[in-house]
Scaffold this motif. Structure first.
Motif, PDB file in Angstrom:
ATOM      1  N   ILE A  83      31.725  36.022  48.612  1.00  0.00           N
ATOM      2  CA  ILE A  83      32.020  37.208  47.964  1.00  0.00           C
ATOM      3  C   ILE A  83      32.390  37.054  46.314  1.00  0.00           C
ATOM      4  O   ILE A  83      32.333  35.813  46.085  1.00  0.00           O
ATOM      5  CB  ILE A  83      33.043  38.132  48.151  1.00  0.00           C
ATOM      6  CG1 ILE A  83      34.358  37.403  48.035  1.00  0.00           C
ATOM      7  CG2 ILE A  83      32.731  38.590  49.655  1.00  0.00           C
ATOM      8  CD1 ILE A  83      35.517  38.192  48.397  1.00  0.00           C
ATOM      9  N   SER A  84      32.228  37.952  45.352  1.00  0.00           N
ATOM     10  CA  SER A  84      32.495  37.744  44.090  1.00  0.00           C
ATOM     11  C   SER A  84      33.730  38.354  43.769  1.00  0.00           C
ATOM     12  O   SER A  84      33.481  39.899  43.652  1.00  0.00           O
ATOM     13  CB  SER A  84      31.228  38.132  43.114  1.00  0.00           C
ATOM     14  OG  SER A  84      31.588  38.011  41.770  1.00  0.00           O
ATOM     15  N   LEU A  85      34.897  37.946  43.762  1.00  0.00           N
ATOM     16  CA  LEU A  85      36.055  38.779  43.591  1.00  0.00           C
ATOM     17  C   LEU A  85      36.307  38.816  42.065  1.00  0.00           C
ATOM     18  O   LEU A  85      36.889  38.229  41.375  1.00  0.00           O
ATOM     19  CB  LEU A  85      37.176  38.002  44.113  1.00  0.00           C
ATOM     20  CG  LEU A  85      38.497  38.785  44.057  1.00  0.00           C
ATOM     21  CD1 LEU A  85      38.533  39.953  44.872  1.00  0.00           C
ATOM     22  CD2 LEU A  85      39.594  37.991  44.519  1.00  0.00           C
ATOM     23  N   ASP A  86      35.434  40.061  41.616  1.00  0.00           N
ATOM     24  CA  ASP A  86      35.355  40.217  40.056  1.00  0.00           C
ATOM     25  C   ASP A  86      36.681  40.860  39.497  1.00  0.00           C
ATOM     26  O   ASP A  86      36.735  40.725  38.277  1.00  0.00           O
ATOM     27  CB  ASP A  86      34.204  41.336  39.996  1.00  0.00           C
ATOM     28  CG  ASP A  86      32.870  40.541  39.876  1.00  0.00           C
ATOM     29  OD1 ASP A  86      32.938  39.421  40.358  1.00  0.00           O
ATOM     30  OD2 ASP A  86      31.767  41.141  39.857  1.00  0.00           O
ATOM     31  N   TYR A  87      37.613  41.345  40.198  1.00  0.00           N
ATOM     32  CA  TYR A  87      38.878  41.969  39.647  1.00  0.00           C
ATOM     33  C   TYR A  87      39.929  42.091  40.656  1.00  0.00           C
ATOM     34  O   TYR A  87      39.844  42.392  41.833  1.00  0.00           O
ATOM     35  CB  TYR A  87      38.548  43.362  39.188  1.00  0.00           C
ATOM     36  CG  TYR A  87      39.702  44.218  38.549  1.00  0.00           C
ATOM     37  CD1 TYR A  87      39.908  43.990  37.114  1.00  0.00           C
ATOM     38  CD2 TYR A  87      40.891  44.763  39.240  1.00  0.00           C
ATOM     39  CE1 TYR A  87      40.823  44.574  36.334  1.00  0.00           C
ATOM     40  CE2 TYR A  87      41.856  45.221  38.278  1.00  0.00           C
ATOM     41  CZ  TYR A  87      42.088  45.386  37.096  1.00  0.00           C
ATOM     42  OH  TYR A  87      43.036  45.681  36.348  1.00  0.00           O
ATOM     43  N   ASN A  88      40.936  41.310  40.320  1.00  0.00           N
ATOM     44  CA  ASN A  88      42.292  41.251  41.159  1.00  0.00           C
ATOM     45  C   ASN A  88      43.340  40.919  40.063  1.00  0.00           C
ATOM     46  O   ASN A  88      43.353  39.700  39.686  1.00  0.00           O
ATOM     47  CB  ASN A  88      42.024  40.350  42.349  1.00  0.00           C
ATOM     48  CG  ASN A  88      43.541  39.948  43.195  1.00  0.00           C
ATOM     49  OD1 ASN A  88      44.316  39.999  42.844  1.00  0.00           O
ATOM     50  ND2 ASN A  88      43.379  40.688  44.429  1.00  0.00           N
TER      51      ASN A  88
END
Length: 375
Positions: A83-88
């Motif tokens: 996945i691409s965890l773009d915001y955390n």
């Protein structure tokens, strides 16, 4: 290793060597081995992966911390290859305007395709002012993000149904995400914290098949929440045999007896804790395995609502009343309840015997009278 020629121009026109050096530095900053620099570089030029936007409200960060302790797949494999965890807010390196602009851009570029994940409850009292990010209430943030999400996931009990912030007087008006998002289904992965593999399995199922797995009536994936903890608990045989720990440290507790009498909520809680365990260090790494009663953190109305040592409401079989009391030492006899049951049975037997004897006596007298009359 991927095609190194693809690195050319991947980051603001840097050369291949400069780009690899930069990625190695990023790996070191994240506390990873320098060898992961190549993986980061490959991920940067690979085909687009499903975007994940992770928002946090009234929470303790335990859900994210739990996710950090996965090993199959590991977190770096998940966010670099799957996945691409773009915001955390906990894991991202950016902050302030940079982070918020990146979130908005990621949502815009992947509108209708990204996964939205939330942990933490949503305060609703006083306009939601008790949790704000970048000058915006958390309630407004989740409403905005949910509009363009392909799927919405509540991570943890707080996000699923309010959790501990909603306990008691609930001063902030904390609620679960499903009470805010009404126009699309909200998948729940409850727990405090939830097992990270339940979340990973849910996400990977969506990535692989493009749809969510089968859910129960509370919108939880059935593969993780389809059975009572009580059914798979390693202490279940003691429950069936009537062997219970009565207090912490007593003989039964030291022997690993059932913790039902200490308030274990396993008989009314659906989760796979005894089957999966936590932290990948072997079986027994869950509350009951360490000698503490389950407190029902995955169940609304149980966890954070019932007292820790309050007896659970049994959803399956109960131990027979005729079992001896578990607190009585060997040789001291049965419980009053069991004695009453036995006495009742014995009394019924004696009474039945007396009735039968009486009837037999009357029958004998009648027979004798008939014989005399015949003579």
């Amino acid at each position: 290793m991927g095609d190194l020629d693809e690195y050319e121009g991947a980051l603001a026109g840097l050369s291949r060597r400069e780009f690899l050096t930069y990625c190695t530095g990023v790996a070191a900053t994240l506390g990873l081995s320098p060898a992961f620099g190549v993986k980061i570089a490959n991920a940067a030029v690979a085909a687009p992966r499903p975007t994940v936007i992770w928002l946090s409200g009234q929470a303790c960060t335990g859900c994210t911390e739990s996710l950090l302790r996965t090993h199959h797949p590991s977190l770096e494999t998940l966010i670099l290859d799957t996945i691409s965890l773009d915001y955390n807010e906990t894991l991202m390196t950016g902050s302030g305007h940079q982070a918020e602009n990146w979130k908005q851009q990621a949502m815009k570029d992947n509108w209708g395709k990204y996964l939205m994940v939330t942990d933490g409850s949503i305060p609703t009292k006083d306009g939601g002012v008790y949790c704000k990010v970048a000058g915006k209430t958390y309630k407004d943030a989740v409403l905005e993000c949910a509009k363009g999400a392909a799927a919405v996931i509540s991570m943890g009990s707080c996000s699923s149904w309010g959790g501990w912030p909603s306990t008691g007087v609930n001063p902030t008006g904390a609620v679960g995400l499903n009470e805010i998002i009404k126009d699309k289904p909200v998948v729940s992965v409850p727990g405090c914290p939830p097992n990270p593999y339940n979340f990973l399995s849910l996400v990977l199922h969506f990535v692989a098949f493009g749809k969510l797995p089968e859910l129960d009536d509370k919108m939880r994936p059935k593969f993780a929440y389809g059975r009572l903890i009580h059914e798979n608990c390693e202490r279940r045989p003691h429950f069936d045999a009537g062997r219970f720990a009565m207090e912490f440290g007593d003989y039964g507790h030291r022997q690993g007896y059932c913790l039902y009498k200490l308030g274990c909520k396993g008989p009314e809680t659906y989760a796979n804790c005894p089957s999966v365990g936590f932290n990948d260090v072997g079986q027994g790494t869950w509350p009951v395995g360490t000698g503490h009663p389950c407190f029902g953190c995955t169940e609304k109305g149980v966890g954070f609502t019932k007292s820790i040592h309050e007896l659970a409401s049994l959803k399956s079989v109960a131990p027979p009343n005729s079992y001896p009391a578990v607190a009585v030492e060997k040789g001291e006899g049965m419980s009053a309840g069991a004695a009453a049951v036995v006495a009742g049975i014995a009394g019924a037997a004696v009474g039945a015997g007396a009735v039968i004897s009486s009837r037999l006596g009357k029958q004998d007298a009648k027979t004798e009278s008939s014989s005399t009359a015949a003579e």
